[in-house]
Design a protein around this motif. Structure first.
Motif, PDB file in Angstrom:
ATOM      1  N   ARG A  20       0.969  -1.410   0.384  1.00 10.19           N
ATOM      2  CA  ARG A  20      -0.326  -0.092   0.011  1.00 10.19           C
ATOM      3  C   ARG A  20       0.694   1.276  -0.048  1.00 10.19           C
ATOM      4  NH1 ARG A  20      -2.718   1.554   5.272  1.00 10.19           N
ATOM      5  NH2 ARG A  20      -1.013   1.737   6.025  1.00 10.19           N
ATOM      6  N   ASP A  21       2.604   1.018   0.435  1.00 14.81           N
ATOM      7  CA  ASP A  21       2.352   2.384   1.312  1.00 14.81           C
ATOM      8  C   ASP A  21       4.306   2.365   0.579  1.00 14.81           C
ATOM      9  OD1 ASP A  21       0.590   4.034   2.563  1.00 14.81           O
ATOM     10  OD2 ASP A  21       0.931   2.247   4.118  1.00 14.81           O
ATOM     11  N   TYR A  22       4.439   0.809   0.530  1.00 17.81           N
ATOM     12  CA  TYR A  22       5.858   0.896  -0.237  1.00 17.81           C
ATOM     13  C   TYR A  22       5.797  -1.102  -1.028  1.00 17.81           C
ATOM     14  CZ  TYR A  22       6.791  -1.893   3.838  1.00 17.81           C
ATOM     15  OH  TYR A  22       6.939  -3.097   4.897  1.00 17.81           O
ATOM     16  N   ALA A  75       7.956   0.603 -16.273  1.00 19.32           N
ATOM     17  CA  ALA A  75       7.000  -0.148 -16.504  1.00 19.32           C
ATOM     18  C   ALA A  75       5.860  -1.029 -15.079  1.00 19.32           C
ATOM     19  CB  ALA A  75       7.062  -1.313 -17.509  1.00 19.32           C
ATOM     20  N   LYS A  76       7.285  -1.129 -14.320  1.00 20.84           N
ATOM     21  CA  LYS A  76       7.293  -2.631 -12.914  1.00 20.84           C
ATOM     22  C   LYS A  76       6.613  -1.225 -11.461  1.00 20.84           C
ATOM     23  CE  LYS A  76       8.171  -5.673 -12.022  1.00 20.84           C
ATOM     24  NZ  LYS A  76       6.946  -7.122 -11.683  1.00 20.84           N
ATOM     25  N   VAL A  77       7.109   0.041 -12.136  1.00 24.28           N
ATOM     26  CA  VAL A  77       6.638   0.553 -10.894  1.00 24.28           C
ATOM     27  C   VAL A  77       4.990   0.732 -11.110  1.00 24.28           C
ATOM     28  CG1 VAL A  77       6.663   3.313 -10.226  1.00 24.28           C
ATOM     29  CG2 VAL A  77       8.885   1.422 -10.206  1.00 24.28           C
ATOM     30  N   CYS A  78       4.785   0.757 -12.519  1.00 23.12           N
ATOM     31  CA  CYS A  78       3.106   0.868 -12.542  1.00 23.12           C
ATOM     32  C   CYS A  78       2.135   0.178 -12.474  1.00 23.12           C
ATOM     33  CB  CYS A  78       3.373   1.896 -13.994  1.00 23.12           C
ATOM     34  SG  CYS A  78       3.178   3.015 -14.730  1.00 23.12           S
ATOM     35  N   GLN A  79       2.626  -1.060 -12.515  1.00 32.15           N
ATOM     36  CA  GLN A  79       2.050  -2.176 -12.293  1.00 32.15           C
ATOM     37  C   GLN A  79       2.582  -2.090 -10.994  1.00 32.15           C
ATOM     38  OE1 GLN A  79       4.265  -6.296 -13.292  1.00 32.15           O
ATOM     39  NE2 GLN A  79       3.112  -7.287 -12.305  1.00 32.15           N
ATOM     40  N   LEU A  80       3.347  -1.693  -9.979  1.00 30.82           N
ATOM     41  CA  LEU A  80       3.280  -2.153  -8.410  1.00 30.82           C
ATOM     42  C   LEU A  80       1.877  -1.241  -8.091  1.00 30.82           C
ATOM     43  CD1 LEU A  80       6.944  -2.443  -7.440  1.00 30.82           C
ATOM     44  CD2 LEU A  80       5.579  -4.047  -7.506  1.00 30.82           C
ATOM     45  N   ALA A 125       8.825   7.121  -5.279  1.00 29.68           N
ATOM     46  CA  ALA A 125      10.641   7.188  -5.307  1.00 29.68           C
ATOM     47  C   ALA A 125      10.624   5.621  -5.178  1.00 29.68           C
ATOM     48  CB  ALA A 125      11.275   8.315  -4.025  1.00 29.68           C
ATOM     49  N   ALA A 126      12.123   5.548  -5.480  1.00 30.68           N
ATOM     50  CA  ALA A 126      12.828   4.143  -5.170  1.00 30.68           C
ATOM     51  C   ALA A 126      14.586   4.008  -5.216  1.00 30.68           C
ATOM     52  CB  ALA A 126      12.050   3.186  -6.737  1.00 30.68           C
ATOM     53  N   VAL A 127      14.502   3.181  -4.136  1.00 24.05           N
ATOM     54  CA  VAL A 127      15.492   3.026  -4.663  1.00 24.05           C
ATOM     55  C   VAL A 127      16.125   1.166  -4.709  1.00 24.05           C
ATOM     56  CG1 VAL A 127      15.574   2.275  -1.356  1.00 24.05           C
ATOM     57  CG2 VAL A 127      18.374   2.609  -2.884  1.00 24.05           C
ATOM     58  N   LEU A 128      17.600   1.028  -5.599  1.00 29.51           N
ATOM     59  CA  LEU A 128      17.255   0.096  -5.897  1.00 29.51           C
ATOM     60  C   LEU A 128      18.976  -0.081  -5.539  1.00 29.51           C
ATOM     61  CD1 LEU A 128      17.441  -2.696  -7.737  1.00 29.51           C
ATOM     62  CD2 LEU A 128      18.526  -0.902  -9.709  1.00 29.51           C
ATOM     63  N   TYR A 194       8.413   4.075  -2.886  1.00 31.58           N
ATOM     64  CA  TYR A 194       7.908   4.014  -1.386  1.00 31.58           C
ATOM     65  C   TYR A 194       6.891   5.429  -1.908  1.00 31.58           C
ATOM     66  CZ  TYR A 194      12.418   6.308  -1.180  1.00 31.58           C
ATOM     67  OH  TYR A 194      12.777   7.400  -0.915  1.00 31.58           O
ATOM     68  N   LYS A 195       6.121   5.859  -1.336  1.00 24.91           N
ATOM     69  CA  LYS A 195       5.426   7.155  -1.724  1.00 24.91           C
ATOM     70  C   LYS A 195       6.583   7.985  -0.664  1.00 24.91           C
ATOM     71  CE  LYS A 195       0.448   5.076  -1.207  1.00 24.91           C
ATOM     72  NZ  LYS A 195      -0.548   5.196  -0.845  1.00 24.91           N
ATOM     73  N   ALA A 196       6.568   8.926  -1.880  1.00 18.52           N
ATOM     74  CA  ALA A 196       7.584   9.904  -1.167  1.00 18.52           C
ATOM     75  C   ALA A 196       7.809  10.361  -0.503  1.00 18.52           C
ATOM     76  CB  ALA A 196       7.979  10.571  -2.618  1.00 18.52           C
ATOM     77  N   ASN A 197       5.904  10.478   0.131  1.00 23.65           N
ATOM     78  CA  ASN A 197       5.630  11.338   1.254  1.00 23.65           C
ATOM     79  C   ASN A 197       5.973  10.978   2.321  1.00 23.65           C
ATOM     80  OD1 ASN A 197       3.487  10.218   0.854  1.00 23.65           O
ATOM     81  ND2 ASN A 197       2.388  12.183   1.808  1.00 23.65           N
TER      82      ASN A 197
END
Length: 223
Positions: A20-22, A75-80, A125-128, A194-197
């Motif tokens: 939901r949030d990450y 595309a993965k971020v949109c899917q998630l 936002a994301a971290v890899l 994760y949600k950036a806020n």
């Protein structure tokens, strides 16, 4: 109402919940070793603290991923997240976040720094994580407030505020003003979206030599 120095306004709280949030994706890239090798082979880096007066630590460079790799990640971020589209936002003045940026930070170069990302420039936002030898305790943590009374406060920046300093009402607060709430472990080729806020920070940094340091690519999307 104006606040005294180091005071802060209470924020709303919602327990960070996976899905939901990450979102956590292991084995995110088909060939993470090639991406890591390409990053290590770079000869031009932008330097941060302690080598310059910048507040961000270590060194960084853009781009981390090639166009095809980045398109697959989008595309993965949109899917998630369920977003129909993600993009890199910028202001009318051309200001944008350091999207698709590889960061290399050693144990003596950085420290835990709870913050949120600018909501006028990104929603997600994301971290890899890109070093197979960095320990799990060097991942990413989500934080919530610890009020002067000791009571736990919130963890989310909401409109009209765009970042944590605006929401708190102060740029500088007491060092013990935040407490870790949820931790996601560092693991090679793991993607954390994760949600950036949400208030977050790298949990810890690692290593002294470039190849041993905590390497991570960061991304920022509007949706």
């Amino acid at each position: 109402m104006s606040l005294l120095p180091t005071q802060m306004r209470p924020l709303p709280y919602r327990k960070p919940t996976e899905g939901r949030d990450y979102w956590v994706v292991d084995d995110a890239l088909p060939d993470p070793g090639a991406v890591r090798a390409r990053c290590l082979a770079r000869t031009e880096w932008e330097l941060g603290y302690p080598y310059t007066g910048e507040v961000w630590p270590g060194m960084r460079a853009i781009p981390a991923l090639l166009d095809g790799e980045l398109a697959a990640l989008d595309a993965k971020v949109c899917q998630l997240t369920g977003a129909k589209k993600v993009w890199v936002e910028q202001t009318e003045a051309g200001i944008r976040l350091n999207h698709n940026c590889v960061q290399v930070v050693g144990s003596t170069e950085g420290a835990v720094k709870p913050h949120t990302d600018s909501s006028n420039l990104c929603r997600y936002a994301a971290v890899l994580y890109l070093n197979p030898d960095v320990p799990e305790q060097c991942g990413t943590s989500f934080f919530r407030q610890r009020m002067p009374t000791g009571q736990l406060g919130g963890n989310i920046v909401m409109p009209p505020h765009r970042n944590l300093a605006e929401a708190l009402g102060n740029r500088f607060v007491q060092p013990n003003s935040f407490v870790e709430d949820v931790r996601v472990a560092y693991r090679f080729n793991r993607l954390l979206v994760y949600k950036a806020n949400l208030i977050h920070s790298a949990t810890a940094y690692w290593g002294l030599e470039t190849a041993a340091k905590r390497m991570a690519a960061v991304f920022f999307w509007m949706a």
